[in-house]
Structure formats: C-alpha cells, structure tokens
Motif scaffolding. Structure first.
Motif, PDB file in Angstrom:
ATOM      1  N   THR A  43      13.923  55.421  19.220  1.00 21.88           N
ATOM      2  CA  THR A  43      14.074  55.706  20.650  1.00 21.88           C
ATOM      3  C   THR A  43      12.840  56.435  21.185  1.00 21.88           C
ATOM      4  O   THR A  43      12.027  56.946  20.425  1.00 21.88           O
ATOM      5  CB  THR A  43      15.318  56.561  20.942  1.00 21.88           C
ATOM      6  OG1 THR A  43      15.128  57.876  20.388  1.00 21.88           O
ATOM      7  CG2 THR A  43      16.562  55.939  20.345  1.00 21.88           C
ATOM      8  N   THR A  99       9.913  54.655  17.339  1.00 22.08           N
ATOM      9  CA  THR A  99      10.161  56.050  17.709  1.00 22.08           C
ATOM     10  C   THR A  99       8.939  56.563  18.451  1.00 22.08           C
ATOM     11  O   THR A  99       7.811  56.417  17.962  1.00 22.08           O
ATOM     12  CB  THR A  99      10.401  56.920  16.465  1.00 22.08           C
ATOM     13  OG1 THR A  99      11.435  56.339  15.675  1.00 22.08           O
ATOM     14  CG2 THR A  99      10.785  58.334  16.860  1.00 22.08           C
ATOM     15  N   THR A 113      10.146  53.418  11.407  1.00 21.53           N
ATOM     16  CA  THR A 113      10.417  54.478  12.368  1.00 21.53           C
ATOM     17  C   THR A 113      11.130  55.608  11.660  1.00 21.53           C
ATOM     18  O   THR A 113      11.635  55.454  10.552  1.00 21.53           O
ATOM     19  CB  THR A 113      11.291  53.972  13.524  1.00 21.53           C
ATOM     20  OG1 THR A 113      12.551  53.544  12.991  1.00 21.53           O
ATOM     21  CG2 THR A 113      10.622  52.818  14.246  1.00 21.53           C
ATOM     22  N   GLU A 161      12.286  62.429   9.546  1.00 22.20           N
ATOM     23  CA  GLU A 161      13.317  61.883   8.667  1.00 22.20           C
ATOM     24  C   GLU A 161      13.815  62.934   7.672  1.00 22.20           C
ATOM     25  O   GLU A 161      14.043  62.671   6.486  1.00 22.20           O
ATOM     26  CB  GLU A 161      12.779  60.657   7.920  1.00 22.20           C
ATOM     27  CG  GLU A 161      13.834  59.647   7.499  1.00 22.20           C
ATOM     28  CD  GLU A 161      14.623  59.083   8.695  1.00 22.20           C
ATOM     29  OE1 GLU A 161      15.806  58.775   8.493  1.00 22.20           O
ATOM     30  OE2 GLU A 161      14.070  58.958   9.804  1.00 22.20           O
ATOM     31  N   ARG A 202      12.632  65.949  14.197  1.00 22.31           N
ATOM     32  CA  ARG A 202      13.386  67.159  14.505  1.00 22.31           C
ATOM     33  C   ARG A 202      12.421  68.330  14.627  1.00 22.31           C
ATOM     34  O   ARG A 202      11.595  68.558  13.737  1.00 22.31           O
ATOM     35  CB  ARG A 202      14.405  67.457  13.407  1.00 22.31           C
ATOM     36  CG  ARG A 202      15.332  68.640  13.744  1.00 22.31           C
ATOM     37  CD  ARG A 202      16.224  69.038  12.575  1.00 22.31           C
ATOM     38  NE  ARG A 202      15.443  69.693  11.531  1.00 22.31           N
ATOM     39  CZ  ARG A 202      15.364  69.287  10.276  1.00 22.31           C
ATOM     40  NH1 ARG A 202      15.999  68.184   9.884  1.00 22.31           N
ATOM     41  NH2 ARG A 202      14.636  69.939   9.390  1.00 22.31           N
ATOM     42  N   ASP A 211      15.129  66.963  19.413  1.00 19.32           N
ATOM     43  CA  ASP A 211      15.481  65.892  18.485  1.00 19.32           C
ATOM     44  C   ASP A 211      15.126  64.551  19.110  1.00 19.32           C
ATOM     45  O   ASP A 211      15.404  64.313  20.289  1.00 19.32           O
ATOM     46  CB  ASP A 211      16.979  65.921  18.170  1.00 19.32           C
ATOM     47  CG  ASP A 211      17.376  67.129  17.336  1.00 19.32           C
ATOM     48  OD1 ASP A 211      16.949  67.192  16.179  1.00 19.32           O
ATOM     49  OD2 ASP A 211      18.106  67.998  17.862  1.00 19.32           O
ATOM     50  N   THR A 219      15.818  60.628  18.137  1.00 18.18           N
ATOM     51  CA  THR A 219      16.490  59.680  17.254  1.00 18.18           C
ATOM     52  C   THR A 219      15.551  58.541  16.897  1.00 18.18           C
ATOM     53  O   THR A 219      14.774  58.075  17.738  1.00 18.18           O
ATOM     54  CB  THR A 219      17.745  59.118  17.944  1.00 18.18           C
ATOM     55  OG1 THR A 219      18.605  60.199  18.306  1.00 18.18           O
ATOM     56  CG2 THR A 219      18.493  58.162  17.030  1.00 18.18           C
ATOM     57  N   GLY A 220      15.612  58.087  15.656  1.00 12.98           N
ATOM     58  CA  GLY A 220      14.757  56.993  15.224  1.00 12.98           C
ATOM     59  C   GLY A 220      14.907  55.772  16.091  1.00 12.98           C
ATOM     60  O   GLY A 220      16.013  55.355  16.434  1.00 12.98           O
ATOM     61  N   SER A 275      13.374  59.548  12.472  1.00 11.36           N
ATOM     62  CA  SER A 275      13.862  60.569  13.392  1.00 11.36           C
ATOM     63  C   SER A 275      12.951  61.782  13.317  1.00 11.36           C
ATOM     64  O   SER A 275      12.393  62.108  12.262  1.00 11.36           O
ATOM     65  CB  SER A 275      15.298  60.954  13.032  1.00 11.36           C
ATOM     66  OG  SER A 275      15.350  61.473  11.710  1.00 11.36           O
TER      67      SER A 275
END
Length: 323
Positions: free
Chosen positions: A32, A188, A3, A65, A7, A27, A29-30, A5
């Motif tokens: 989620t 993610t 996974t 990431e 952005r 955003d 978050t990894g 993140s």
C-alpha cells in the motif's frame, strides 16, 4: 514485486537543537501507499531520510517486515528512493541510468538489459534505452527516475515531493499514472508531499505531520470527514471552521449550497473555478463568511444575494487544538 510492511515507533531526530522528529509512530501495510502530508519544516523529509538510513535516529525504531533496520546501511535496506530533482546522470543514457541500482547489486549483462526493458515498458517508455537524458521532456525524466528506483525491486519505495517542479497538467497526469502503477505492481510506498490533492489521490492512508509529529493518520475520506483538530481542518483546505473555546465546528463546503433569493441572508463575494468545481464564498449580513463547493452549471455570480442552506451531515464538531 518484493514488498514489505514498514513500522516506525517513537522515531526522534534532533537537528541543530530543533526536534525534527518528536516521537513519530507510523505503520505502512505491505503493498500500500501512505502519503505523508504537511507544511515545510514539519519533518516529512527527515522521516523519509531516516527510513532510508540517510539520517540516524536519536531514539526509536524502524523495522521492515518486522526486522529492525538499526545499524543496517542504506544500500542494504532494500529501499528505493525518488526525489524532486530526479538526480539522473546527464552523461549516461536512459538504460545506464535505470541500470544503476542493478549494477550496485551485481546484476549485469542480459539480466540487467531485460530488467531495464521491463521497467521502461512499465513506466511507458519502451525502446528508449539509448536516449540521452538531456533529450527527454520533464515527464520522461520523471519516468526514468521512477524506473531507476524500481529496478532493484525495493521492498519499500520512498518518494520525496517527486512531482513538485512540474506544470499542473503534467503533474496531474503523472499522479494518476503513479497511483495506477503502484496498485498494479503492489508496491509498498511512502510518498511525501505538501499538496493535499496529491496526498488524497495517492495515499490509501494519509499521515498529516506538524512540528515533527504525526497529528492524524487515516484514509483520505475519513481525514476529510473528521479532521483531528482545527489546524488539520484548515491545512486540508476546509475554510468553514469556527472555534469556540476548546471546540471547533467544521462545515464541509460540499454540504453548503447557495440559492439565489432576494430576501436571503448572505451575498456571494468571490468565486474560483477549479475544473468542474466552483468554490463560492458568501458573506452573511452580520459579517461572517461561508464557503460552498458548487458543481452546478450556473453557480450564482458575485454580488448575488442568496439563502444559505447547510446539510446537517456536513457539520462536525472537533477539538480546537491538538497537541
């Protein structure tokens, strides 16, 4: 599960002279799920296509990431896709459909067969490798499409209204299953929908879009408790919104109760049951209307005169208009 993140900063896309994305920041978050919620034409699908690399940005940046995806082709982004129409290959069996992305990665033989079996077990279709697509039910096809999207171990999974065409009982069951699965594997995900209940059920955060902008992004409970403005409140289904100049008052329906009273100040009009919840509307003698969410066993019937009681904690002041 790999996974990452996600952005997004200042994302802009103009299509046919219309600004489909007007400077989006988001955003994820990894591990989620963020649900992107909004009406048709708000820019939800354009945002998803931009993350996937299917729609170039006119301005802004998308990074996974911390690494920019500018110039990275779709098949090298580490992104999985699931759409409403499933896009399964009818002439191939379940195993071949699930393995499609693996072949694109050069994975075949025993490794591919093991991964297909693992994914079919994960989505509740063990042993269905040889089934033909046309023999599957609608829910089974959704599970195959999900397994195919997950097979290459995407860093982020993008889902565009994947359950929109299903009947309600199946839809609700799959929403629960998706939420449980994403939590279990730490995936993610960005989930696009126009369905408020679906967004609230799946999203750790919900980003509400309007006219190419994200007008509010928050956990579901925070979004419901304090919408950014009157438009957001009404879009979420909050009917008790009264505007007064630049401000608006919202009364959450779960904080409104109707007590039968012959000397009460309102009369119950419409009633609508949604499972254990009954939405009641009542009209004050001065013509104003108010909605209550009732979970009691015997809610007052239409035509009943009632006293309206409001919990002060259910009342919030917000701006009448946003951007």
């Amino acid at each position: 599960m790999m996974t990452a993140s996600l952005r997004i900063r200042g994302a802009r896309v103009t299509l046919g002279g219309h600004e489909a994305l007007a400077g989006v920041d988001l955003d994820v978050t990894g591990g989620t799920t963020v649900a992107v919620l909004g009406p048709s034409g708000s820019g939800k699908s354009t945002l998803l296509r931009a993350v996937a690399g299917l729609q170039p940005l006119d301005a802004g940046e998308i990074a996974l990431e911390g690494r920019s995806l500018a110039g990275v082709p779709p098949h090298k982004r580490g992104v999985g896709l699931m759409f409403q129409d499933d896009a399964l290959f009818p002439h191939r069996d379940v195993a071949a459909n699930v393995a499609f992305g693996l072949r694109m990665q050069g994975v075949d033989g025993d490794d591919a067969r093991a991964r297909v079996a693992e994914l079919l077990e994960l989505v509740g279709l063990p042993g269905r490798e040889q089934r033909r697509i046309e023999s599957l039910s609608g829910g089974e096809r959704k599970r195959v499409a999900l397994a195919r999207a997950l097979a290459p171990r995407p860093r982020v999974l993008l889902l565009d209204e994947p359950l929109g065409a299903l009947d309600r009982p199946l839809h609700d069951r799959l929403v629960t299953e998706l939420g449980d699965l994403f939590a279990a594997i730490g995936q993610t995900a960005v989930y696009v929908t126009h369905d408020v209940a679906e967004a609230f059920a799946l999203g750790a955060r919900v980003a509400v879009m309007r006219d190419g902008r994200i007008v509010q992004a928050a956990p579901p409970e925070d979004l419901w408790a304090r919408p950014a403005d009157a438009w957001v409140a009404r879009f979420l289904g909050l009917a008790n919104v009264t505007e007064d100049g630049a401000s608006a008052t919202v009364v959450r329906p779960e904080g409104v109760s109707f007590r039968p009273d012959a000397d009460g100040d309102a009369v119950v009009g419409g009633t609508r049951r949604d499972g254990p919840l009954v939405l009641l509307s009542a009209r004050y003698d001065d013509g104003r209307e108010i909605v209550s969410a009732d979970t009691g066993l015997t809610p007052p019937a239409a035509g009943t005169r009632v006293a309206v009681e409001i919990d002060p904690a259910a009342v919030v002041q917000i701006p009448a208009a946003g951007f």
